[in-house]
Design an enzyme around this catalytic site. Sequence first.
Site, short mmCIF file in Angstrom:
data_model
loop_
_atom_site.label_atom_id
_atom_site.label_comp_id
_atom_site.label_asym_id
_atom_site.label_seq_id
_atom_site.Cartn_x
_atom_site.Cartn_y
_atom_site.Cartn_z
N ASN A 95 -17.65 15.11 38.06
CA ASN A 95 -18.74 14.13 37.95
C ASN A 95 -18.67 12.99 38.72
OD1 ASN A 95 -19.74 12.22 36.79
ND2 ASN A 95 -19.08 12.39 34.56
N ARG B 89 -21.69 17.80 36.42
CA ARG B 89 -22.02 17.60 36.04
C ARG B 89 -23.17 16.87 36.93
NH1 ARG B 89 -21.83 10.61 34.01
NH2 ARG B 89 -24.20 10.96 33.32
N HIS C 6 -27.98 12.21 29.81
CA HIS C 6 -26.79 11.87 27.70
C HIS C 6 -26.57 13.12 27.57
CE1 HIS C 6 -25.81 7.47 28.63
NE2 HIS C 6 -25.58 8.22 28.82
N ARG D 102 -27.73 -2.57 31.69
CA ARG D 102 -29.01 -2.19 32.26
C ARG D 102 -29.91 -2.98 30.78
NH1 ARG D 102 -27.55 3.63 31.68
NH2 ARG D 102 -27.06 4.20 33.99
N GLU E 195 -18.17 15.25 26.62
CA GLU E 195 -19.03 16.13 28.18
C GLU E 195 -18.34 16.94 29.16
OE1 GLU E 195 -20.26 12.46 28.42
OE2 GLU E 195 -21.80 12.75 28.65
#
Length: 397
Positions: free
Chosen positions: A10, A89, A178, A239, A383
Amino acid sequence: MKESLVFVLNCGSSSLKFSLIDSQSHAEVFSGLGDSLGSDTPIVKYKYQGTKHTIDLPAQSMHQKAVDTIVDLLATLSLSDNVTAIGHRVVHGGELFTQSVVINEQVLSQLEQLSKLAPLHNPANIIGIKAASIAFPALKQIAVFDTAFHQTMPPKAFTYALPRDLYVEHGIRRYGFHGTSHLYITQQAAKVLNKPIDDLNIISAHLGNGASVTAIRNGKSVDTSMGLTPLEGLVMGTRCGDIDPAISQYMIDQLGYTNDEVNDIFNKKSGLLGLSGLSNDCRVVEEHAMRDHDHCQLAVEVFCYRLAKYIASYTVPLGRLDALVFTGGIGENSDIIRANVIHQLKIFGFELDRQANLDARFGKEGKITVKDSPIALVIPTNEELVIALDAIALIEE
Ligand code: ADP
């Protein structure tokens, strides 16, 4: 039978996370992080058989050096021979990728075209793919997309109320992210509730540094809070999530900010960090909130209120709700955030089981509502496992 390990990568702009997943036992055999790449002090940290190690890389080392270092390590630990595939990813798959794919020249060039939709993320993913293909030339590489799970959203959920051409000619629509986490949560929730996936209606709240909530009907994503980019939706670590889009014009025209400064503020200086003035780390914000730090208390309130509103609104596309599921670092660990959100959902009949809420932390799965309440679950996400299993499925095809 020979152990079959998948190397999961990732890649971010200055860091890369990696792990080695055993495709049979699903165990993580080896994992770590390449960090501060391109700086004076880049490092590779890794964990193997319960022990943590750090390797200093030469100053200014980038992804290739980090990947080469990891490959050398795998050889030293006699793990390389069992690596059968590499799963990457990839953040943005646009509308081109509705599921994982084996990477070839054509896919790579499509990923390059998609970089304009995700300039902060896809270029780093591509760097990782190129570095890994140099390091493991004989192995198949698989791209697993954060957006793919959400490609089942109907047009009424993914369309912005903007002039049509912006979508038709430029692809401006909601994509959602996600996806690997929301998919994993769907699969696990089906097991916990003992229901077939195609008859499962849940709301999945992935609350990490990035945060998103997804409405899943009959096992498929039908709405999600992130948009064209991961900036839309919930309050996150740094964010801002949803704001009036006119704020950016106001900051530029009236307050003298540059476009880049506004972008930087919305993506890196807002959310829990901006509200608290202290940290993007939910633990730190919660600790100070408990000690009457007003800004931290407001940060927790804004975070939870926005989340509760999203969850309430996602009952609209579902009709029937089998469970609300919390996951991600905050969702899996913060009894405070979960209790606050469940409390705000009282109108649906949600009632917290206080002890179960305290128990379901630090990797423990659990149901956190009382018997007659709608069900809320905590399910730790994984994940990396979704990426590894997709990679195995594709190389076996
Ligand atoms: P990422 O999106 O980077 O993968 P994670 O899913 O690891 O992030 O989540 C990181 C967030 O989880 C941080 O805000 C961290 O403070 C929060 N977190 C981890 N443990 C706890 C805890 N015990 N209580 C509250 N928040 C926690």
